[in-house]
Design an enzyme around this catalytic site. Structure first.
Site, short mmCIF file in Angstrom:
data_model
loop_
_atom_site.label_atom_id
_atom_site.label_comp_id
_atom_site.label_asym_id
_atom_site.label_seq_id
_atom_site.Cartn_x
_atom_site.Cartn_y
_atom_site.Cartn_z
N HIS A 388 0.71 -1.08 0.08
CA HIS A 388 -0.04 0.00 0.04
C HIS A 388 0.87 1.47 -0.20
O HIS A 388 0.28 2.33 0.46
CB HIS A 388 -0.94 0.00 1.11
CG HIS A 388 -2.22 -1.22 1.19
ND1 HIS A 388 -2.87 -1.27 2.16
CD2 HIS A 388 -2.38 -2.01 0.15
CE1 HIS A 388 -3.64 -2.21 1.75
NE2 HIS A 388 -3.37 -2.47 0.67
N ASN A 426 -7.12 -0.04 2.91
CA ASN A 426 -6.46 -0.42 1.67
C ASN A 426 -6.77 0.78 0.58
O ASN A 426 -7.82 1.21 0.53
CB ASN A 426 -7.21 -1.58 1.27
CG ASN A 426 -7.37 -2.64 2.23
OD1 ASN A 426 -7.76 -2.28 3.36
ND2 ASN A 426 -6.65 -3.86 1.77
C1 FAD Z 1 -0.18 -7.82 -4.63
C2 FAD Z 1 -0.86 -6.59 -4.45
C3 FAD Z 1 -1.99 -6.52 -3.60
C4 FAD Z 1 -3.05 -5.52 -3.33
N1 FAD Z 1 -3.95 -5.73 -2.70
C5 FAD Z 1 -4.93 -4.56 -2.62
C6 FAD Z 1 -6.28 -4.78 -2.05
O1 FAD Z 1 -6.56 -5.80 -1.83
N2 FAD Z 1 -6.73 -3.69 -1.72
C7 FAD Z 1 -6.59 -2.22 -1.95
O2 FAD Z 1 -6.98 -1.32 -1.93
N3 FAD Z 1 -5.32 -2.23 -2.48
C8 FAD Z 1 -4.41 -3.16 -2.72
N4 FAD Z 1 -2.92 -2.92 -3.29
C9 FAD Z 1 -2.61 -1.75 -3.51
C10 FAD Z 1 -3.20 -0.89 -4.55
O3 FAD Z 1 -3.36 -1.88 -5.64
C11 FAD Z 1 -2.36 0.02 -5.26
O4 FAD Z 1 -2.29 0.97 -3.97
C12 FAD Z 1 -3.02 0.92 -6.22
O5 FAD Z 1 -3.26 0.16 -7.27
C13 FAD Z 1 -1.82 1.91 -6.61
O6 FAD Z 1 -2.49 2.75 -7.46
P1 FAD Z 1 -2.05 3.75 -8.57
O7 FAD Z 1 -2.88 4.33 -9.46
O8 FAD Z 1 -1.30 4.69 -7.58
O9 FAD Z 1 -0.76 3.08 -9.34
P2 FAD Z 1 -0.57 1.52 -9.90
O10 FAD Z 1 -1.87 0.81 -9.67
O11 FAD Z 1 0.65 1.07 -9.46
O12 FAD Z 1 -0.82 2.01 -11.30
C14 FAD Z 1 0.52 2.76 -12.06
C15 FAD Z 1 0.45 2.24 -13.52
O13 FAD Z 1 1.36 3.12 -14.02
C16 FAD Z 1 2.18 2.24 -15.28
N5 FAD Z 1 3.48 2.89 -15.37
C17 FAD Z 1 4.32 2.98 -14.33
N6 FAD Z 1 5.48 3.62 -14.82
C18 FAD Z 1 5.20 3.82 -16.30
C19 FAD Z 1 5.92 4.14 -17.44
N7 FAD Z 1 7.30 4.84 -17.17
N8 FAD Z 1 5.37 4.14 -18.56
C20 FAD Z 1 4.13 3.62 -18.86
N9 FAD Z 1 3.39 3.00 -17.66
C21 FAD Z 1 3.87 3.32 -16.43
C22 FAD Z 1 2.25 0.85 -14.64
O14 FAD Z 1 2.23 -0.08 -15.49
C23 FAD Z 1 0.77 0.75 -13.74
O15 FAD Z 1 -0.07 0.25 -14.78
C24 FAD Z 1 -2.38 -4.19 -3.65
C25 FAD Z 1 -1.35 -4.03 -4.51
C26 FAD Z 1 -0.32 -5.23 -4.80
C27 FAD Z 1 0.83 -4.97 -5.44
#
Ligand code: FAD
Length: 448
Positions: A388, A426
């Site tokens: 997280h 979460n």
């Molecule tokens: C194994 C696991 C289990 C989890 N379980 C839960 C849960 O049950 N409940 C919950 O609420 N949260 C959970 N989380 C946490 C949650 O998924 C994350 O907090 C959330 O997805 C973060 O969202 P975000 O948009 O900040 O980034 P991310 O979801 O990380 O998205 C970032 C995106 O940007 C892309 N990206 C990065 N760099 C580049 C680049 N240079 N060029 C192009 N694309 C790029 C990546 O490929 C990705 O698609 C979990 C996370 C993991 C890893």
């Protein structure tokens, strides 16, 4: 069902180990970590709206949550184990029973899930179907390498990005008139992209021979990850289910369970069981706790000043602040009380003398739950992550409360990197809401 596949370049998950020595992971696929995550969906708590540095328009916040929920969130059918978990939470003093709720409120509740009743995953990527498709072009296998800037009479502006496709071909994308660049590459990805693009601390960027576009001392600072601790045990009968459906919530920590069959050779096993795993596939029940918000913060630095595919170096400084350790001890103590409840009896083995016991995988709890020193040691030794992590480009330091990068026109960051404080639960629900929220606000801005 497995959460993570092997970590090669084709994997939807990019694993990394923070400098704290804790294995971690992030999604590397359209839809981000929602494509690999465990599916728990819970809205942010009250503290988050009060302390995140944003004057939230709660009407739009609620509309945005609903927009997500009507498409990809479901009420789970409680399994026997999860019902027992809820009973144990209530018996241990975490009440009242709040039934099924999206809200993060004190007590025991059934959480929302992004898995439907058939066990099919739903995720952020599906929300693209709600877009006006004629206005949207999605490039996949496209790795953004940097943001392009230009300076004119209105100052410094983002004017596009450079991305590389899977054949190694470079593409320049220019923003349209009145358009903007919005980074949503996650806490690690967006912060890394700002630094690689020359937005960051001057001295640090110069030491890496990166041309400084704007001196921003706080890019890469205030990274945090909520430590996860808990116990794992093998049930006396096989399990067929997988997932997490129930949460026990207090102000300082919350408790949930992961259950199912963990293939030993899955990269998930070291993430779940760093201390140590048995060398076979096995059914396992885990009772986990996560402190609601961490007072310890860390930072991010580039491991490569030119290659965006190289994961940055991240340090979260888990438990550096004693309050975090104290909250862990309290949460683990509560798990100890849960293990002694009648609801947990059926998950114990029985020896020839009729004595009941848990078959723990990895470290068991200290016998004396009141001994702070051994409880603190337990917290340190079983430290892992719930994945997280947030921060790195936070509101009030790197972006303003409209998520615009300060001093730079036409550049926003909209993802977990901007959160000054954890949503208390979460984070996925809050981040999905945030995407819609900022979208609606941009629409409002453009209309006016
Ligand atoms: C194994 C696991 C289990 C989890 N379980 C839960 C849960 O049950 N409940 C919950 O609420 N949260 C959970 N989380 C946490 C949650 O998924 C994350 O907090 C959330 O997805 C973060 O969202 P975000 O948009 O900040 O980034 P991310 O979801 O990380 O998205 C970032 C995106 O940007 C892309 N990206 C990065 N760099 C580049 C680049 N240079 N060029 C192009 N694309 C790029 C990546 O490929 C990705 O698609 C979990 C996370 C993991 C890893």
């Amino acid at each position: 069902m497995s959460v993570l596949e092997a970590d090669d370049n084709d994997s939807p998950a990019q694993t990394f180990t923070s400098e704290d020595g804790v294995p971690n992971a992030r999604g590397r696929v359209l839809g981000g970590s929602s494509m690999i995550y465990i599916g728990i969906y819970s809205r942010a708590d009250e503290d988050f709206y009060m302390n995140s540095g944003i004057n939230w328009d709660m009407n739009v916040v609620n509309k945005s949550y609903e927009w997500v929920e009507e498409t990809i969130v479901f009420q789970p059918n409680l399994t026997a184990w999860q019902s027992a978990m809820k009973e144990a939470l209530l018996e241990s003093g975490i009440g009242p029973d709040n039934g099924f709720s999206f809200d993060h409120i004190n007590g025991a509740k059934i959480v929302g899930s992004t898995f439907d009743s058939m066990g099919t995953r739903h995720a952020a990527v599906e929300l693209l179907n709600k877009a006006e498709s004629k206005n949207l072009r999605v490039a996949i296998y496209a790795t953004v390498e940097r943001v392009i800037f230009s300076t004119n009479s209105s100052g410094l502006s983002a004017v596009g990005v450079v991305y590389r496709d899977s054949n190694g071909k470079s593409h320049h994308v220019q923003v349209r008139a009145k358009g903007e660049v919005i980074l949503s590459a996650g806490a690690i990805g967006s912060t890394q992209l700002l630094l690689l693009s020359g937005v960051g601390p001057r001295q640090y960027l110069s030491s890496l021979n990166i041309t400084v576009v704007d001196d921003q001392p706080f890019v890469g600072q205030f990274m945090y990850d909520n430590p996860r601790n808990g116990i794992n045990f093998v049930p006396p009968f096989p399990l067929r289910e997988w997932g997490s459906q129930v949460a026990g919530i207090t102000k300082d920590f919350y408790i949930e369970s992961l259950f199912g069959i963990i293939p030993f050779f899955s990269p998930l096993s070291p993430l779940l069981f760093p201390d140590p795993s048995p060398p076979v596939n096995f059914s396992v029940l885990s009772i986990l706790e996560k402190i609601s918000r961490t007072f310890s913060t860390g930072s991010l630095q580039l491991a490569s000043p030119t290659d965006v595919k190289v994961s940055p170096i991240v340090r979260f400084n888990y438990f550096a602040n004693p309050v975090d350790l104290a909250n862990c001890v309290n949460a683990i103590r509560n798990i100890g009380v849960m293990l002694r409840t009648s609801a947990m009896d059926q998950y114990k083995f029985q020896d020839q003398l009729g004595k009941k016991y848990f078959k723990f995988v990895g470290r068991s709890l200290p016998d004396d739950l009141s001994d702070n020193e051994s409880m603190e040691t337990f917290c340190r030794k079983t430290l892992t992550t719930m994945w997280h992590f947030c921060g790195g480009s936070v509101v009030g330091k790197v972006v303003d409360e409209n998520f615009k990068v300060v001093r730079i026109n036409a550049l926003r960051v909209v993802d977990g990197s901007t959160l000054t404080t954890s949503p208390g639960t979460n984070p996925q629900a809050t981040l999905l809401m945030l995407g819609r929220y900022v979208g609606l606000k941009i629409q409002e801005e453009r209309m006016s």
